[in-house]
Structure formats: C-alpha cells, structure tokens
Write a protein that holds these residues in place. Sequence first.
Motif, PDB file in Angstrom:
ATOM      1  N   ILE A   1       6.435  -4.204  -4.820  1.00  0.00           N
ATOM      2  CA  ILE A   1       7.554  -3.341  -5.229  1.00  0.00           C
ATOM      3  C   ILE A   1       7.038  -1.906  -5.248  1.00  0.00           C
ATOM      4  CG2 ILE A   1       9.103  -2.729  -7.133  1.00  0.00           C
ATOM      5  CD1 ILE A   1       9.241  -5.704  -7.817  1.00  0.00           C
ATOM      6  N   PRO A   2       7.740  -0.959  -4.598  1.00  0.00           N
ATOM      7  CA  PRO A   2       7.263   0.432  -4.589  1.00  0.00           C
ATOM      8  C   PRO A   2       7.063   0.952  -6.015  1.00  0.00           C
ATOM      9  CG  PRO A   2       9.126   0.156  -3.095  1.00  0.00           C
ATOM     10  CD  PRO A   2       9.004  -1.127  -3.869  1.00  0.00           C
ATOM     11  N   LYS A   3       5.986   1.702  -6.220  1.00  0.00           N
ATOM     12  CA  LYS A   3       5.684   2.179  -7.573  1.00  0.00           C
ATOM     13  C   LYS A   3       6.781   3.078  -8.128  1.00  0.00           C
ATOM     14  CE  LYS A   3       2.634   5.895  -6.025  1.00  0.00           C
ATOM     15  NZ  LYS A   3       1.260   6.405  -6.038  1.00  0.00           N
ATOM     16  N   SER A   4       7.563   3.687  -7.252  1.00  0.00           N
ATOM     17  CA  SER A   4       8.681   4.526  -7.717  1.00  0.00           C
ATOM     18  C   SER A   4       9.739   3.693  -8.435  1.00  0.00           C
ATOM     19  CB  SER A   4       9.314   5.277  -6.548  1.00  0.00           C
ATOM     20  OG  SER A   4       9.817   4.352  -5.590  1.00  0.00           O
ATOM     21  N   GLU A   5       9.734   2.383  -8.210  1.00  0.00           N
ATOM     22  CA  GLU A   5      10.696   1.485  -8.845  1.00  0.00           C
ATOM     23  C   GLU A   5      10.110   0.745 -10.047  1.00  0.00           C
ATOM     24  OE1 GLU A   5      12.555  -1.073  -5.940  1.00  0.00           O
ATOM     25  OE2 GLU A   5      12.626   0.559  -4.465  1.00  0.00           O
ATOM     26  N   TRP A   6       8.868   1.015 -10.377  1.00  0.00           N
ATOM     27  CA  TRP A   6       8.229   0.345 -11.509  1.00  0.00           C
ATOM     28  C   TRP A   6       8.776   0.867 -12.826  1.00  0.00           C
ATOM     29  CZ3 TRP A   6       2.367  -0.909 -11.412  1.00  0.00           C
ATOM     30  CH2 TRP A   6       2.059  -1.656 -10.274  1.00  0.00           C
ATOM     31  N   PRO A   7       8.875   0.011 -13.827  1.00  0.00           N
ATOM     32  CA  PRO A   7       9.230   0.483 -15.168  1.00  0.00           C
ATOM     33  C   PRO A   7       8.147   1.443 -15.678  1.00  0.00           C
ATOM     34  CG  PRO A   7       9.391  -1.910 -15.039  1.00  0.00           C
ATOM     35  CD  PRO A   7       8.741  -1.449 -13.774  1.00  0.00           C
TER      36      PRO A   7
ATOM     37  N   LEU B   1       5.432  -7.221 -10.077  1.00  0.00           N
ATOM     38  CA  LEU B   1       5.590  -5.927  -9.411  1.00  0.00           C
ATOM     39  C   LEU B   1       4.901  -5.875  -8.050  1.00  0.00           C
ATOM     40  CD1 LEU B   1       4.979  -3.685 -12.541  1.00  0.00           C
ATOM     41  CD2 LEU B   1       7.176  -4.299 -11.508  1.00  0.00           C
TER      42      LEU B   1
ATOM     43  N   ARG C   1       3.758   1.381 -15.548  1.00  0.00           N
ATOM     44  CA  ARG C   1       2.913   2.471 -15.026  1.00  0.00           C
ATOM     45  C   ARG C   1       2.005   3.004 -16.128  1.00  0.00           C
ATOM     46  NH1 ARG C   1       4.824   5.637 -10.476  1.00  0.00           N
ATOM     47  NH2 ARG C   1       3.915   7.385 -11.595  1.00  0.00           N
TER      48      ARG C   1
ATOM     49  N   THR D   1      -0.470   1.620  -5.296  1.00  0.00           N
ATOM     50  CA  THR D   1       0.015   0.260  -5.094  1.00  0.00           C
ATOM     51  C   THR D   1       0.004  -0.052  -3.606  1.00  0.00           C
ATOM     52  OG1 THR D   1       2.327   0.970  -4.944  1.00  0.00           O
ATOM     53  CG2 THR D   1       1.502   0.381  -7.133  1.00  0.00           C
TER      54      THR D   1
END
Length: 195
Positions: free
Chosen positions: A143-149, A140, A153, A37
Amino acid sequence: MDKLAFDFETHLIDAQNPVPKPVCVSWYDGTSSGLETGMSAMEGFLSSALKSNKLLLAHNFNFEALVIFHYFPRLSSLLWQAMDDGRLFCTLTYERMLNNIRKKQQMQFNLAAVVLNYLKIDISESKNDLTSWRYRYSELDNIPKSEWPVAARDYAIKDSIYTYQLYQHQIKEAQLKFKLNVNAGIALNIIGKTG
C-alpha cells in the motif's frame, strides 16, 4: 561522523517465516526523518546508507542485518564492508556492554525498557498491545505510504528517533569498543538462520 538510525517494520515472525518480509524501513539522522516502502525504495535507501560514511544505528542490528542479508542480497557486500569499517552500532548490544560495567544491573534490554530508562518515555503499551501497529504492518504491505494511517507512519519513525536518542545517551555514559561485539552478533545471527 554523521549518524543515521534506521528500523524495519515487517510481517510477523513465525515458524514459516523466521526472517519476516520487510514492509518499511524508517530512518532518522538527527534532524530529518522518513519512511521508505516497497522493496525497490527500501533497497535504494539501504544501498545509499551502506555506501555512505555515516555511522548506522539500530536497536537490534542482528535483526536489521538479517533482513538486509535475506531480502536484499545485492547489498550483502556493502553490509560486510560497513561491518569491516566499524560503521554499525547496535544500541541493544551496547546497552548489554554498558550493563557489564554498571554497579546496578539492568534486567531488560528491549527498546521499551531502554527508552524508559534513558528518555523517561513509556512506550510499552505500543510494544505489547496486540492491536497496535507493531503487530499489523503486514496489512500495509504493497500500500503506498501516502495512504498509510498517521499512527502507522509515526510508530515506525519513532523507533528510529528513539534509537538515535539512545545512542546519544549511551555514548555519554561510556566509550566502549563495539565493533567486534556488533559484528560477531550479526554474523552469528545470519549463520543461525541460514546455516
């Protein structure tokens, strides 16, 4: 030759954005998968992939190449070189080519139809439901991918996995020359969008 499937998830296409901004690029190499991302991370991944000697797989390479050409112009020479080297494989284009030599013609070539045909997995709901992540990736952006639902992902990565698996099935069905068809499709799509 090693293979690498990849797929963009983007903002929605509309009249103002005929080439939608990418939100992420997912990938699968046969054993590992991932998601990049942010424009810088996506460009780094794409640069590495285009510089590699891998066969790059996408279900609609016309679209993927257009996104690269438009949003990552520094990679255009690498994209052209990969085209010249015959390292771009489009499962959509190849499926259409296979259809020409089949006794029973297939009428749909979208990812859901081809996945159902080869893999016997029905992904049509995730492709048609307007509330699915397919239509919501703009939410998204940045938004950092670590915070993605997890569902967001998973959706993105599965498209790359399916593309890789489709390639494996298609190539077993028939060995066709694909370079000219893929390259012509990409070039014509870029010309059509950019003039």
